[in-house]
Design an enzyme around this catalytic site. Sequence first.
Site, PDB file in Angstrom:
ATOM      1  N   CYS A  42      38.968 -31.698   1.475  1.00  0.00           N
ATOM      2  CA  CYS A  42      38.026 -31.439   2.462  1.00  0.00           C
ATOM      3  C   CYS A  42      38.387 -32.254   3.753  1.00  0.00           C
ATOM      4  CB  CYS A  42      36.890 -31.986   1.906  1.00  0.00           C
ATOM      5  SG  CYS A  42      35.382 -32.139   3.132  1.00  0.00           S
ATOM      6  N   VAL A  50       0.816  -1.243  -0.015  1.00  0.00           N
ATOM      7  CA  VAL A  50       0.047   0.184   0.094  1.00  0.00           C
ATOM      8  C   VAL A  50       0.869   1.373  -0.049  1.00  0.00           C
ATOM      9  CG1 VAL A  50      -1.714   1.152   1.441  1.00  0.00           C
ATOM     10  CG2 VAL A  50      -2.178  -1.136   1.043  1.00  0.00           C
ATOM     11  N   TYR A  51       2.066   1.038   0.770  1.00  0.00           N
ATOM     12  CA  TYR A  51       2.741   2.408   1.040  1.00  0.00           C
ATOM     13  C   TYR A  51       3.344   2.485  -0.700  1.00  0.00           C
ATOM     14  CZ  TYR A  51       6.828   5.327   1.937  1.00  0.00           C
ATOM     15  OH  TYR A  51       7.709   6.352   2.067  1.00  0.00           O
ATOM     16  N   LYS A  82      24.214   4.859  26.001  1.00  0.00           N
ATOM     17  CA  LYS A  82      25.277   5.513  25.275  1.00  0.00           C
ATOM     18  C   LYS A  82      25.211   4.815  24.085  1.00  0.00           C
ATOM     19  CE  LYS A  82      29.569   7.493  25.619  1.00  0.00           C
ATOM     20  NZ  LYS A  82      30.304   7.007  24.050  1.00  0.00           N
ATOM     21  N   GLU A  85      20.232   7.481  29.984  1.00  0.00           N
ATOM     22  CA  GLU A  85      19.388   6.930  28.571  1.00  0.00           C
ATOM     23  C   GLU A  85      20.939   6.117  27.993  1.00  0.00           C
ATOM     24  OE1 GLU A  85      18.910  10.080  26.049  1.00  0.00           O
ATOM     25  OE2 GLU A  85      20.921  11.036  26.134  1.00  0.00           O
ATOM     26  N   CYS A  90      34.129 -27.958  -1.070  1.00  0.00           N
ATOM     27  CA  CYS A  90      34.024 -29.182  -1.332  1.00  0.00           C
ATOM     28  C   CYS A  90      33.056 -29.607  -2.426  1.00  0.00           C
ATOM     29  CB  CYS A  90      33.675 -29.911   0.036  1.00  0.00           C
ATOM     30  SG  CYS A  90      33.275 -31.751  -0.075  1.00  0.00           S
ATOM     31  N   CYS A 126      35.220 -35.019   3.952  1.00  0.00           N
ATOM     32  CA  CYS A 126      35.148 -36.404   3.380  1.00  0.00           C
ATOM     33  C   CYS A 126      36.712 -36.440   2.653  1.00  0.00           C
ATOM     34  CB  CYS A 126      34.219 -36.117   2.324  1.00  0.00           C
ATOM     35  SG  CYS A 126      34.460 -34.941   1.188  1.00  0.00           S
ATOM     36  N   LEU A 128      32.061  13.325  26.541  1.00  0.00           N
ATOM     37  CA  LEU A 128      31.644  13.165  27.855  1.00  0.00           C
ATOM     38  C   LEU A 128      33.039  12.248  28.649  1.00  0.00           C
ATOM     39  CD1 LEU A 128      28.325  11.250  27.183  1.00  0.00           C
ATOM     40  CD2 LEU A 128      28.711  13.467  28.316  1.00  0.00           C
TER      41      LEU A 128
HETATM   42  S1  IVH Z   1      25.648  13.423  25.358  1.00  0.00           S
HETATM   43  C1  IVH Z   1      26.643  17.262  26.693  1.00  0.00           C
HETATM   44  N1  IVH Z   1      24.311  11.371  25.151  1.00  0.00           N
HETATM   45  O1  IVH Z   1      28.982   9.852  23.132  1.00  0.00           O
HETATM   46  C2  IVH Z   1      27.347  15.968  26.499  1.00  0.00           C
HETATM   47  N2  IVH Z   1      26.263  11.456  24.095  1.00  0.00           N
HETATM   48  O2  IVH Z   1      31.367  10.463  24.538  1.00  0.00           O
HETATM   49  C3  IVH Z   1      27.163  15.557  24.866  1.00  0.00           C
HETATM   50  N3  IVH Z   1      26.772   9.278  22.659  1.00  0.00           N
HETATM   51  O3  IVH Z   1      29.995  12.656  21.400  1.00  0.00           O
HETATM   52  C4  IVH Z   1      26.983  13.974  24.675  1.00  0.00           C
HETATM   53  N4  IVH Z   1      24.874   8.354  22.980  1.00  0.00           N
HETATM   54  O4  IVH Z   1      28.440  10.806  20.072  1.00  0.00           O
HETATM   55  C5  IVH Z   1      25.388  11.957  24.778  1.00  0.00           C
HETATM   56  N5  IVH Z   1      22.943   9.393  24.966  1.00  0.00           N
HETATM   57  C6  IVH Z   1      23.818  10.059  24.593  1.00  0.00           C
HETATM   58  C7  IVH Z   1      24.877   9.541  23.895  1.00  0.00           C
HETATM   59  C8  IVH Z   1      26.078  10.280  23.418  1.00  0.00           C
HETATM   60  C9  IVH Z   1      26.167   8.443  22.421  1.00  0.00           C
HETATM   61  C10 IVH Z   1      28.185   9.767  22.012  1.00  0.00           C
HETATM   62  C11 IVH Z   1      28.249  11.229  21.337  1.00  0.00           C
HETATM   63  C12 IVH Z   1      29.461  11.944  22.203  1.00  0.00           C
HETATM   64  C13 IVH Z   1      30.250  10.902  22.869  1.00  0.00           C
HETATM   65  C14 IVH Z   1      30.563  11.389  23.982  1.00  0.00           C
END
Ligand code: IVH
Length: 650
Positions: free
Chosen positions: A398, A32-33, A110, A108, A414, A401, A80
């Site tokens: 092989c 459909v899409y 990484k 959240e 083989c 075999c 970070l």
């Molecule tokens: S916050 C203000 N959140 O990790 C801080 N970074 O080591 C900016 N990354 O360059 C980064 N998941 O590419 C943030 N949930 C997340 C992330 C995340 C992956 C990566 C990002 C950053 C690197 C820092």
Amino acid sequence: MNDKQYKQAVEKLNLWARHYYVLDDPITTDEVYDELYHEVLAYEGQNPHAIAENSPTQRVGDVISDGFTKEKHLSRMWSLEDIFDSDGLKKWLEKTYRLDKNISFYCEPKYDGASLNLIYEDGKLTKGITRGDGSVGELITQNVKTIRSIPLTIEYKELIEIRGEVVIFKDEFEKINEQRLKNNEAVFANPRNAAAGSLRQLDSSITASRNLVFLPYGVGVNSLKFKLLSELMEFIYTLGFIKPPRHSTCQGYEEIQNIYELMKEERDSYEMMLDGMVIKVDEIASQIDMGYTVKNPRFSVAYKFPAVQKITTLKEIVLQVGRTGVVTPVAIVEPTDIDGVVVERATLHNFDEIDRKDIRINDKVIILRSGDVIPKIIKVLTQERDGSEVKFERPSTCPVCHSELLDEGVLLKCQNLECEARVINSIIYFASKPCLNIDGLGVKIVEVLFTSGLVKSVVDLFDLSLDKLLKLEGFKEKKSQNLLDAIENAKGCEYWRFINSLGIEHIGEVASKTLSDNFGFGFIDATKEQIMACEGIGEEMAESVLEFVRVNKEIILQLQNILQPQEPVKKDEAKENPFKGKTVVLTGTMSRSRGVIKEMLESLGAKVSGSVSKKTDFLIYGEDAGSKYDKAMTLGVECLDEDEMRKMIV
Ligand code: IVH
């Protein structure tokens, strides 16, 4: 379609695509899409000046750049600070609480990919910039537009930078590497490299083909008024971006540590790779107060997961023989614990990979294990060699075999159809999930069935009986009956499963579906031209089908008779039009890219080919048409300019 209907159709397609790519909750079928997509394409073909900015057709990767220009981020992209264990977390929390006592946290994943900055102005995606050094990155807007989880337009009209990570899902990564092996290209070491490499392709059609995914994690310049980061992020998700598989607000050491453990446990089941959890102060005012060190924000930290890479020693290389006879080398390594799992084997892909990486027995190597990704050797530490390392000799016979191997360069095969390893593996394949999905036919049971002489080929499976099974060691009544039921259940399967289960070389699940959709039961009578006219099927695949059918026609019919698969309903065909069933070649510059015009003609049932021959029915030319035009003229092929072509469609 009129202008209003066109706009509605674009909205509808975007809604459907959002449910599919962002919410992971499809609300329509591909068919459909596609149908509506092609109507939109046809409308745009006739009204090239009225194309909507957020039309999904604008994602077609058909831009080739000769280099990327540098572009300044509107505000810096930070990195970070890392912590690795609960002690690290305690120390970081102490430090952070000293700056501000009244804070909570937002946690959240990484993501392990490549960071990307998106700039939206007046609700439109205007720039996509790689992280670069944090201040200046590369402008890759054309590539970014091919990523389906990045909205081309958003409801929010103020200037905003949306930051996130571009990743490749694990299953997609495996597929790309399989394809690269087939093409004799070096495999990507991990999904992160694959994502970063795919993002910086000069040819955006390559980026488009890699199914990249964007996961937002924050904003840069913006004029949002939220007090909490968690609220801000919820707002970003509502603009049409993907939500993390897990995210949560929390307070204090215990709660953070709990979420961390949970995420670590769950991470193998996520589609994307994570390398840790990011903890961020939730109160935006506190974030601003805390500010930054030279390199990092003080309000955030990356709590890394235990390493998925380890150094170990390669002890031995053993050889496995698959159902097609391909012999694959597997590395046996000094058992090593990677994140709770003892790894003893790693894939080496093929013999060229051994040469390319110069892998020798006794070498110190780095192996990577993560989630569903099969452990693999990603690096040889050549500087650690002490002279005891031995080169691996390519086998000539092989290992199962002992018949002579066919050396095809990258692959060793083989050739013996009765080789025990080949037969056993082809029965396992026949029963596997994407084939007939017969529960209980794993390696051990198939080996017993084979060595007992009961099952010498897949057809024999259907002659099994309770009496026969009960004579085998380890087969009690319940187990035997379950197996017989599972085999019986395979009858009446979908036809594509039947095709897939035949194990035709180069024909996997997708191609089996294509063959089933296009030919139904008639697939064994299809000609090479007909097969090649199917989308996604090239010459090598078509030849493989024909050769297989030529040699095995009787067995195919016998199996079909036993299995009684369901005959599929054939796809609707294109309506009658002058291009239906015709072979068309495109040349020169037209009002729309050739990719777009190609799609439009294909939706009309034409086959678009790359070169002019006697078989070409039409050449459609734009400005600066060159040698193809001359050749078409010489061969007397009918040549049409773009306007003439469009007039023939309406
Ligand atoms: S916050 C203000 N959140 O990790 C801080 N970074 O080591 C900016 N990354 O360059 C980064 N998941 O590419 C943030 N949930 C997340 C992330 C995340 C992956 C990566 C990002 C950053 C690197 C820092």
